[in-house]
Design a protein around this motif. Structure first.
Motif, PDB file in Angstrom:
ATOM      1  N   PHE A   1       0.821  -1.197   0.000  1.00 44.51           N
ATOM      2  CA  PHE A   1       0.000   0.000   0.000  1.00 44.51           C
ATOM      3  C   PHE A   1       0.864   1.259   0.000  1.00 44.51           C
ATOM      4  CE2 PHE A   1      -3.920  -1.979   0.088  1.00 44.51           C
ATOM      5  CZ  PHE A   1      -4.016  -2.929   1.084  1.00 44.51           C
ATOM      6  N   ASN A   2       0.320   2.333  -0.567  1.00 41.03           N
ATOM      7  CA  ASN A   2       1.027   3.613  -0.514  1.00 41.03           C
ATOM      8  C   ASN A   2       0.443   4.547   0.526  1.00 41.03           C
ATOM      9  OD1 ASN A   2      -1.262   4.852  -1.677  1.00 41.03           O
ATOM     10  ND2 ASN A   2      -0.478   4.538  -3.735  1.00 41.03           N
ATOM     11  N   THR A   3      -0.661   4.155   1.107  1.00 46.40           N
ATOM     12  CA  THR A   3      -1.314   4.948   2.144  1.00 46.40           C
ATOM     13  C   THR A   3      -2.003   4.011   3.116  1.00 46.40           C
ATOM     14  OG1 THR A   3      -1.805   6.719   0.552  1.00 46.40           O
ATOM     15  CG2 THR A   3      -3.063   6.717   2.592  1.00 46.40           C
ATOM     16  N   TRP A   4      -1.892   4.344   4.405  1.00 49.62           N
ATOM     17  CA  TRP A   4      -2.662   3.651   5.432  1.00 49.62           C
ATOM     18  C   TRP A   4      -3.468   4.701   6.188  1.00 49.62           C
ATOM     19  CZ3 TRP A   4      -3.396  -1.449   6.315  1.00 49.62           C
ATOM     20  CH2 TRP A   4      -2.489  -2.360   5.779  1.00 49.62           C
ATOM     21  N   LEU A   5      -4.733   4.369   6.421  1.00 48.15           N
ATOM     22  CA  LEU A   5      -5.611   5.268   7.163  1.00 48.15           C
ATOM     23  C   LEU A   5      -6.243   4.498   8.319  1.00 48.15           C
ATOM     24  CD1 LEU A   5      -7.491   6.790   4.081  1.00 48.15           C
ATOM     25  CD2 LEU A   5      -5.498   7.746   5.240  1.00 48.15           C
ATOM     26  N   TRP A   6      -6.404   5.189   9.433  1.00 41.79           N
ATOM     27  CA  TRP A   6      -7.087   4.603  10.591  1.00 41.79           C
ATOM     28  C   TRP A   6      -8.301   5.463  10.915  1.00 41.79           C
ATOM     29  CZ3 TRP A   6      -6.354  -0.020  12.883  1.00 41.79           C
ATOM     30  CH2 TRP A   6      -5.173  -0.704  12.574  1.00 41.79           C
ATOM     31  N   TYR A   7      -9.464   4.773  11.061  1.00 40.45           N
ATOM     32  CA  TYR A   7     -10.730   5.446  11.323  1.00 40.45           C
ATOM     33  C   TYR A   7     -11.345   4.886  12.605  1.00 40.45           C
ATOM     34  CZ  TYR A   7     -11.005   7.417   6.603  1.00 40.45           C
ATOM     35  OH  TYR A   7     -10.774   8.125   5.459  1.00 40.45           O
ATOM     36  N   LYS A   8     -12.193   5.726  13.224  1.00 43.56           N
ATOM     37  CA  LYS A   8     -12.999   5.258  14.353  1.00 43.56           C
ATOM     38  C   LYS A   8     -14.469   5.514  14.027  1.00 43.56           C
ATOM     39  CE  LYS A   8     -14.151   5.838  19.161  1.00 43.56           C
ATOM     40  NZ  LYS A   8     -14.443   6.843  20.186  1.00 43.56           N
ATOM     41  N   GLN A   9     -15.304   4.528  14.359  1.00 46.41           N
ATOM     42  CA  GLN A   9     -16.737   4.666  14.145  1.00 46.41           C
ATOM     43  C   GLN A   9     -17.458   4.541  15.481  1.00 46.41           C
ATOM     44  OE1 GLN A   9     -18.648   1.626  11.742  1.00 46.41           O
ATOM     45  NE2 GLN A   9     -20.218   3.046  11.082  1.00 46.41           N
ATOM     46  N   ASP A  10     -18.162   5.605  15.850  1.00 44.81           N
ATOM     47  CA  ASP A  10     -19.010   5.566  17.039  1.00 44.81           C
ATOM     48  C   ASP A  10     -20.369   4.997  16.639  1.00 44.81           C
ATOM     49  OD1 ASP A  10     -17.609   8.680  18.082  1.00 44.81           O
ATOM     50  OD2 ASP A  10     -17.162   6.680  18.842  1.00 44.81           O
ATOM     51  N   PRO A  11     -21.100   4.441  17.592  1.00 44.05           N
ATOM     52  CA  PRO A  11     -22.424   3.867  17.274  1.00 44.05           C
ATOM     53  C   PRO A  11     -23.332   4.887  16.590  1.00 44.05           C
ATOM     54  CG  PRO A  11     -21.753   3.239  19.480  1.00 44.05           C
ATOM     55  CD  PRO A  11     -20.727   4.219  18.999  1.00 44.05           C
TER      56      PRO A  11
END
Lengths: 111, 111
Positions: free
Chosen positions: A29-39
């Motif tokens: 990969f050339n990019t890594w992203l981290w996300y958070k999802q609230d309910p």
């Protein structure tokens, strides 16, 4: 299709503990992203990584782009109740601009 | 700055009914995406639009159609809803092939 392996699937931790989760892929990969999802909400970007070896922090969160470009980890230090939610990693292939998503890590804090 | 706005937030359909999910972004992004999210499966790409006037199939396009009405709006249509399409649908817009910004989601139940 392309897949990301995200682990663990869920975590039960005590408030104040440190948390670690990771994503691995067979592709580069050339990019890594981290996300958070609230309910009841859509995912929100936490950290974006664009270079192999890059280590980036956002408050108590730290994420790294693996040297091989096939993995990334996210650490949360001294967890608090509002850290509860589902954390997703996403990677972008060199060959196109589509994002490949992990299945998510559900973080639950024990009272 | 509203970001990505999806309507409706909730919908119940009978099998065979049709409906259109609306999405609009005010960030002047070229790329827009539709995902569905099912428990334990992360985000799966239904259709995407790399730029105004273009649309392409993603991982799970069957049973859906899309329209990129203009740069701001990207709609998802279910012509004949099926129970298997019960899911949470997310629209996202992409900033310069990097970060994805999500709407709050549409929770669709097909009975």
């Amino acid at each position: 299709g392309q897949q990301l392996n995200q682990s663990p699937q869920s975590m039960f931790i005590q408030e104040g503990e440190d948390v670690s989760m990771n994503c691995t892929s067979s592709s580069i990969f050339n990019t890594w992203l981290w996300y958070k999802q609230d309910p009841g909400e859509g995912p929100v970007l936490l950290i974006a990584l664009y270079k192999a070896g890059e280590l980036t922090s956002n408050g108590r969160l730290t994420a790294q782009f693996g040297i091989t470009r096939k993995d990334s980890f996210l650490n949360i230090s001294a967890s608090i109740p509002s850290d509860v939610g589902i954390y997703f990693c996403a990677g972008r292939l060199d060959s196109n601009y589509q994002l490949i998503w992990g299945a998510g890590t559900k973080l639950i804090i024990k009272p | 700055n509203a970001g990505v706005t999806q309507t409706p937030k909730f919908q119940v359909l009978k099998t065979g009914q049709s409906m259109t999910l609306q999405c609009a972004q005010d960030m002047n992004h070229n790329s827009m995406y539709w995902y569905r999210q099912d428990p334990g499966m992360g985000l799966r790409l239904i259709y995407y639009s790399a730029s105004e006037g273009t649309t392409d199939k993603g991982e799970v396009p069957n049973g859906y159609n899309v329209s990129r009405l203009n740069k701001r709006e990207f709609s998802l249509r279910l012509e004949s809803a099926a129970p298997s399409q019960t899911s949470v649908y997310f629209c996202a817009s992409i900033k310069e092939s990097t970060e994805a910004f999500f709407g709050q989601g549409t929770r669709l139940t097909v009975v």
